[in-house]
Scaffold this motif. Structure first.
Motif, PDB file in Angstrom:
ATOM      1  N   VAL A   3      40.274  38.875  36.612  1.00 42.83           N
ATOM      2  CA  VAL A   3      41.065  40.098  36.507  1.00 42.83           C
ATOM      3  C   VAL A   3      42.141  40.350  37.522  1.00 42.83           C
ATOM      4  CG1 VAL A   3      40.446  42.694  36.878  1.00 42.83           C
ATOM      5  CG2 VAL A   3      38.819  41.120  35.741  1.00 42.83           C
ATOM      6  N   MET A   4      41.748  39.709  38.925  1.00 42.24           N
ATOM      7  CA  MET A   4      42.645  39.841  40.001  1.00 42.24           C
ATOM      8  C   MET A   4      44.059  39.162  39.727  1.00 42.24           C
ATOM      9  SD  MET A   4      41.558  41.924  42.067  1.00 42.24           S
ATOM     10  CE  MET A   4      40.277  42.794  40.683  1.00 42.24           C
ATOM     11  N   LYS A   5      43.875  37.967  38.784  1.00 44.72           N
ATOM     12  CA  LYS A   5      45.023  37.210  38.650  1.00 44.72           C
ATOM     13  C   LYS A   5      46.085  37.616  37.421  1.00 44.72           C
ATOM     14  CE  LYS A   5      43.508  32.784  40.186  1.00 44.72           C
ATOM     15  NZ  LYS A   5      42.570  31.612  39.748  1.00 44.72           N
ATOM     16  N   VAL A   6      45.365  38.745  36.528  1.00 45.15           N
ATOM     17  CA  VAL A   6      46.170  39.296  35.194  1.00 45.15           C
ATOM     18  C   VAL A   6      46.473  40.700  35.339  1.00 45.15           C
ATOM     19  CG1 VAL A   6      45.275  37.112  33.881  1.00 45.15           C
ATOM     20  CG2 VAL A   6      43.991  39.119  33.862  1.00 45.15           C
ATOM     21  N   LEU A   7      45.674  41.335  36.111  1.00 48.53           N
ATOM     22  CA  LEU A   7      45.728  42.753  35.850  1.00 48.53           C
ATOM     23  C   LEU A   7      47.244  43.125  36.205  1.00 48.53           C
ATOM     24  CD1 LEU A   7      44.625  45.572  35.276  1.00 48.53           C
ATOM     25  CD2 LEU A   7      43.687  45.556  37.930  1.00 48.53           C
ATOM     26  N   HIS A   8      48.156  43.970  35.761  1.00 44.86           N
ATOM     27  CA  HIS A   8      49.133  44.746  36.489  1.00 44.86           C
ATOM     28  C   HIS A   8      49.362  45.751  35.398  1.00 44.86           C
ATOM     29  CE1 HIS A   8      51.707  42.941  33.158  1.00 44.86           C
ATOM     30  NE2 HIS A   8      50.935  41.526  33.572  1.00 44.86           N
TER      31      HIS A   8
END
Ligand SMILES: C[S@@+](CC[C@H](N)C(=O)[O-])C[C@H]1O[C@@H](n2cnc3c(N)ncnc32)[C@H](O)[C@@H]1O
Length: 255
Positions: A3-8
């Protein structure tokens, strides 16, 4: 998929961008002004001597006008207080604007020159990384602000039962799924508080604004209905095989 790599949020300034679709968030910031003013007064009373530079972090700032609105709200609260206390010279401000690495920091910094024209005493630094970890050196921040960001968990909770057809807690979710979300929030928020406790100076303070609910029911429509609608749309797409059920299960598990 982490999640932390793709969430925006949606970047840029176009029709579907976060920047162009965050009027509710702006309103929320205005609503919290009295709390912010109270916190800044508390900070003033607990920090002595009053520093010539205040270091402030906005965590989960995103890339829209809300980031700079939060900055001006903090400055407004400090300057009102300085006037009341008879300080002729307001402090300088070091603002750290934090979000995940996928955030559109370019759009954010493109809007900076205008902000700096209005607030010449402000210095800005972008900080890419998760607030569920250390972001700043020990005792380096006077004030932490975060609006409508802490409802995002660090990961999709590990579940022992399937949350079939849902992408969040929903009325049809088993109790074990509800408990998994609860535990994930407890873990994440504890980590957040431990990190900020290290980063804030003694007497420093925070204003954190969350999405919440009044109902005891964890799947209440107060907070879950938007995700149920999204799940319905995804399920309908699955029934037309775009995407396949396997892909939907991966989305739900965050894999
Ligand atoms: C709904 S936006 C709110 C943005 C802004 N604070 C406002 O009031 O409009 C939530 C922001 O939090 C960020 N976010 C979510 N989880 C995060 C994390 N673990 N670390 C840093 N930022 C995070 C998201 O990328 C997103 O930009």
């Amino acid at each position: 998929m982490e999640v932390m790599k793709v969430l925006h949020m949606n970047g840029g300034v176009g029709e579907t961008s976060y920047a162009d679709n965050s009027s509710v968030q702006l309103e929320m910031l205005s609503m919290t002004r009295p709390i912010l003013e109270e916190a800044i007064t508390g900070l003033y009373l607990s920090i002595s001597p009053w520093p010539s530079t205040l270091t402030i972090a906005d965590l989960g700032c995103s890339s829209g006008p809300t980031a700079f609105f939060a900055v001006s709200e903090v400055i407004g609260a400090v300057e009102n207080l300085c006037r009341k206390m008879g300080h002729n010279e307001p402090p300088e401000y070091q603002f750290y604007l934090n979000d995940l690495p996928g955030n559109d920091f370019n759009a954010l910094f493109r809007a900076l020159p205008k902000m700096q024209e209005e607030e010449a005493r402000c210095f800005f630094t972008g900080v890419a990384g998760s607030f569920y970890g250390r972001l700043f050196p020990c005792k380096s921040l006077h004030f932490v602000h975060s609006s409508l960001a802490l409802q995002w968990l660090s990961q999709v909770p590990r579940m022992i039962e399937c949350n079939k057809g849902n992408i969040y807690m929903a009325s049809s979710s088993p109790k074990s799924v509800m408990d998994a979300y609860y535990r994930q929030f407890q873990n994440d928020f504890s980590v957040f508080l431990k990190c900020r406790a290290m980063e804030l100076v003694p007497g420093g303070c925070m204003v954190l604004t969350f999405v919440g609910r009044r109902s005891e029911d964890r799947s209440s429509s107060e907070c879950c209905s938007i995700w149920e609608l999204l799940a319905m749309a995804l399920n309908e797409m699955v029934s037309e095989s775009v995407p396949s059920e396997t892909v939907l299960i991966r989305i739900m598990k965050g894999t």
